[in-house]
Every structure is written in C-alpha cells, then in structure tokens.
Enzyme design. Structure first.
Site, PDB file in Angstrom:
ATOM      1  N   GLU A  98      -9.257   1.333 -14.537  1.00 11.83           N
ATOM      2  CA  GLU A  98      -8.793   0.326 -14.470  1.00 11.83           C
ATOM      3  C   GLU A  98      -7.862   0.416 -12.138  1.00 11.83           C
ATOM      4  O   GLU A  98      -8.161   2.200 -11.873  1.00 11.83           O
ATOM      5  CB  GLU A  98      -7.172   1.009 -14.574  1.00 11.83           C
ATOM      6  CG  GLU A  98      -6.046  -0.572 -14.051  1.00 11.83           C
ATOM      7  CD  GLU A  98      -6.415  -2.245 -14.669  1.00 11.83           C
ATOM      8  OE1 GLU A  98      -7.219  -2.231 -14.202  1.00 11.83           O
ATOM      9  OE2 GLU A  98      -5.861  -2.769 -14.979  1.00 11.83           O
ATOM     10  N   ASP A  99      -7.565  -0.317 -11.837  1.00 11.10           N
ATOM     11  CA  ASP A  99      -7.448  -0.398 -10.105  1.00 11.10           C
ATOM     12  C   ASP A  99      -6.452   0.554 -10.001  1.00 11.10           C
ATOM     13  O   ASP A  99      -6.310   0.988  -9.284  1.00 11.10           O
ATOM     14  CB  ASP A  99      -7.454  -2.045  -9.887  1.00 11.10           C
ATOM     15  CG  ASP A  99      -6.724  -2.432 -10.252  1.00 11.10           C
ATOM     16  OD1 ASP A  99      -5.532  -2.953 -11.322  1.00 11.10           O
ATOM     17  OD2 ASP A  99      -6.575  -3.896  -9.218  1.00 11.10           O
ATOM     18  N   ASP A 102       0.318  -0.321 -13.203  1.00 11.63           N
ATOM     19  CA  ASP A 102       2.257  -0.562 -12.812  1.00 11.63           C
ATOM     20  C   ASP A 102       3.137  -0.755 -13.882  1.00 11.63           C
ATOM     21  O   ASP A 102       3.588   0.290 -13.891  1.00 11.63           O
ATOM     22  CB  ASP A 102       2.069  -2.304 -12.161  1.00 11.63           C
ATOM     23  CG  ASP A 102       3.141  -2.705 -11.749  1.00 11.63           C
ATOM     24  OD1 ASP A 102       3.842  -2.205 -11.377  1.00 11.63           O
ATOM     25  OD2 ASP A 102       2.799  -3.670 -11.366  1.00 11.63           O
ATOM     26  N   PHE A 151       3.321  -3.913  -2.855  1.00 10.65           N
ATOM     27  CA  PHE A 151       2.376  -4.463  -3.579  1.00 10.65           C
ATOM     28  C   PHE A 151       1.185  -3.940  -2.611  1.00 10.65           C
ATOM     29  O   PHE A 151       1.330  -4.879  -1.120  1.00 10.65           O
ATOM     30  CB  PHE A 151       2.408  -6.149  -3.802  1.00 10.65           C
ATOM     31  CG  PHE A 151       1.496  -7.036  -4.310  1.00 10.65           C
ATOM     32  CD1 PHE A 151       1.151  -6.708  -5.400  1.00 10.65           C
ATOM     33  CD2 PHE A 151       0.511  -7.713  -3.544  1.00 10.65           C
ATOM     34  CE1 PHE A 151       0.838  -7.602  -6.152  1.00 10.65           C
ATOM     35  CE2 PHE A 151      -0.081  -8.258  -3.969  1.00 10.65           C
ATOM     36  CZ  PHE A 151      -0.784  -8.156  -5.491  1.00 10.65           C
ATOM     37  N   ARG A 164     -10.176  -9.111  -2.352  1.00 16.98           N
ATOM     38  CA  ARG A 164     -10.222  -7.704  -2.905  1.00 16.98           C
ATOM     39  C   ARG A 164     -11.882  -7.074  -2.257  1.00 16.98           C
ATOM     40  O   ARG A 164     -12.530  -5.791  -2.172  1.00 16.98           O
ATOM     41  CB  ARG A 164     -11.050  -8.262  -4.264  1.00 16.98           C
ATOM     42  CG  ARG A 164     -10.088  -8.765  -4.753  1.00 16.98           C
ATOM     43  CD  ARG A 164     -10.860  -8.819  -6.269  1.00 16.98           C
ATOM     44  NE  ARG A 164     -10.081  -9.612  -7.335  1.00 16.98           N
ATOM     45  CZ  ARG A 164      -9.447  -9.680  -8.016  1.00 16.98           C
ATOM     46  NH1 ARG A 164      -8.667  -8.417  -8.243  1.00 16.98           N
ATOM     47  NH2 ARG A 164      -8.453 -10.428  -8.933  1.00 16.98           N
TER      48      ARG A 164
HETATM   49  P1  IMP Z   1       0.212  -3.550 -15.390  1.00 18.20           P
HETATM   50  O1  IMP Z   1       0.344  -4.132 -16.300  1.00 18.20           O
HETATM   51  O2  IMP Z   1       1.339  -4.147 -14.798  1.00 18.20           O
HETATM   52  O3  IMP Z   1       0.330  -2.172 -15.620  1.00 18.20           O
HETATM   53  O4  IMP Z   1      -0.252  -3.534 -14.255  1.00 18.20           O
HETATM   54  C1  IMP Z   1      -1.908  -3.751 -14.125  1.00 18.20           C
HETATM   55  C2  IMP Z   1      -2.450  -5.210 -13.201  1.00 18.20           C
HETATM   56  O5  IMP Z   1      -1.284  -5.537 -11.877  1.00 18.20           O
HETATM   57  C3  IMP Z   1      -3.666  -4.347 -12.296  1.00 18.20           C
HETATM   58  O6  IMP Z   1      -4.730  -4.257 -12.927  1.00 18.20           O
HETATM   59  C4  IMP Z   1      -3.316  -5.756 -10.848  1.00 18.20           C
HETATM   60  O7  IMP Z   1      -4.390  -6.352 -11.565  1.00 18.20           O
HETATM   61  C5  IMP Z   1      -2.432  -5.978 -10.882  1.00 18.20           C
HETATM   62  N1  IMP Z   1      -1.064  -5.410 -10.135  1.00 18.20           N
HETATM   63  C6  IMP Z   1       0.033  -4.897 -10.266  1.00 18.20           C
HETATM   64  N2  IMP Z   1       0.582  -4.009  -8.877  1.00 18.20           N
HETATM   65  C7  IMP Z   1      -0.493  -5.108  -8.130  1.00 18.20           C
HETATM   66  C8  IMP Z   1      -0.180  -4.242  -6.221  1.00 18.20           C
HETATM   67  O8  IMP Z   1      -0.168  -4.254  -6.113  1.00 18.20           O
HETATM   68  N3  IMP Z   1      -1.489  -5.238  -5.634  1.00 18.20           N
HETATM   69  C9  IMP Z   1      -2.704  -6.094  -6.912  1.00 18.20           C
HETATM   70  N4  IMP Z   1      -2.766  -6.267  -7.991  1.00 18.20           N
HETATM   71  C10 IMP Z   1      -1.754  -5.062  -8.649  1.00 18.20           C
HETATM   72 MG    MG Z   2      -6.438  -5.692 -12.788  1.00 15.98          MG
END
Ligand code: IMP
Ligand code: MG
Length: 178
Positions: A98-99, A102, A151, A164
């Site tokens: 995963e990138d 969060d 962010f 991206r």
């Molecule tokens: P989670 O389910 O809240 O952990 O969210 C994960 C997803 O939120 C990531 O795969 C990203 O697509 C998006 N995301 C969360 N933080 C960022 C950020 O700082 N920049 C860009 N995308 C983010």
């Molecule tokens: Mg994502």
C-alpha cells in the site's frame, strides 16, 4: 519543482534507497516461501513497480482496488471491493503493498478479507505510515517512512487524482487545496 508543491519531503534518491533496503529485507524474510505481492490500486503502483524489482526471489503479483462506502459506513470499516485478485492464494504468503497507512481502514479490511482464503500468511507493507491518524488497531509489518499528520502527494499518492506522476513526495501549497 512543480509550483503547487510547497516542500519536497522525500527526493527520488531518498525513495529509491528506502525501497531498495526494503527489497533486501523482503528477499531475506521470504526466502523459500511462495510470495504473492498484492498492490492496492492506485496509489501503490510506483512503489510496487520499484519494490518488486528489488526482491530477488521468485514471486507472483496481483492487484486490488477498494473504496469506502461513504461517511456513514466508514466507521464500520466496510469497504467496497472494486477489483479483486484473480489468483488462488491458499497456502501462499501474501504481502499487501500500500502507499500509505492512514486511519488503517483500508488495510485492516483487506487483510481480513484475504485471510479468509486460507493463505499461509498475510502481511502488510506500506511506503508511508501516519500513526497519528489511526482508527483501527493495525500496524504495518514493513514500512519505509513514518510521517506526521500531513497530506503528501507524489510517487503514486494523489490529491484529487493529480500529482501521482511526480517522482518525489512533497507537501502541497495550502493555497492549492481548497
Ligand atoms: P486509510 O484507509 O485511512 O488507512 O487510508 C488509506 C488511503 O488514504 C491511502 O491508500 C491513500 O489513498 C489515502 N491517503 C491517506 N493519506 C494520504 C496522503 O497524505 N496523501 C494521499 N493519499 C492519502
Ligand atoms: Mg490509495
């Protein structure tokens, strides 16, 4: 530098070094295993493509895409699977790539979802970790950078589907995000 980017947090060189170190670690940790790398679309694509080239082992790859149902169901942690993997992972060692981790909603759901198919293991690998925002009790097994609650964009990560393609990771100018 792109004019909308206020600060570069990680240069191409920083990213490449971290990804190569992670690839070396995965190469030793997964030696002799049946590794399946699963990319979470779209944000992980650049990281995924670079990382797999740094893993010196036979492995297979697959892709998933998921989205949250909307604000009312986000707290339940339920996701809409928009694209599922097409390979059989039973008895194999799955590494979800995963990138960014969060709130943890995405990865905790995907981990449980794939675990139902009886793989030998399911582990989580993320390029960035933002622990301050976590809502689910989840930690990454592999992570390159821990960042503050800010962010970021670039190297796969987007704001409104843009940025991206930047080869580095930076913080957007606040004037750009409305
Ligand atoms: P989670 O389910 O809240 O952990 O969210 C994960 C997803 O939120 C990531 O795969 C990203 O697509 C998006 N995301 C969360 N933080 C960022 C950020 O700082 N920049 C860009 N995308 C983010
Ligand atoms: Mg994502």
């Amino acid at each position: 530098m792109n004019p909308e980017i206020k600060t570069i947090l990680y240069s191409e060189e920083d990213l490449s070094k971290a990804v190569s170190e992670l690839g070396n670690k995965l190469t030793s940790d997964y030696e002799g295993r049946e590794l399946v790398l699963v990319a979470v679309l779209k944000g992980s694509v650049l990281f995924f493509a670079d990382l797999m080239r740094c893993i010196d082992l036979p492995c297979t790859i697959d892709f998933m895409a998921a989205s949250s149902y909307g604000s009312s169901t986000v707290s339940s942690g339920k996701l809409n699977i928009k694209k599922d993997i097409s390979c059989d992972i039973k008895g194999k060692d799955v590494l979800i790539v995963e990138d960014i981790l969060d709130t943890g909603t995405t990865l905790s759901y995907l981990k449980d979802y794939l675990a139902q198919r009886e793989p030998a293991s399911v582990k989580l690998c993320t390029l960035f970790d933002k622990p301050a925002r976590r809502k689910k009790p989840i930690t990454a097994d592999y992570s390159c950078f821990t960042i503050d609650d800010q962010f970021i964009v670039g190297y796969g990560l987007d704001y409104d589907e843009k940025f991206r393609n930047l080869p580095y990771v930076g913080i957007l100018d606040p004037g750009y995000c409305k």
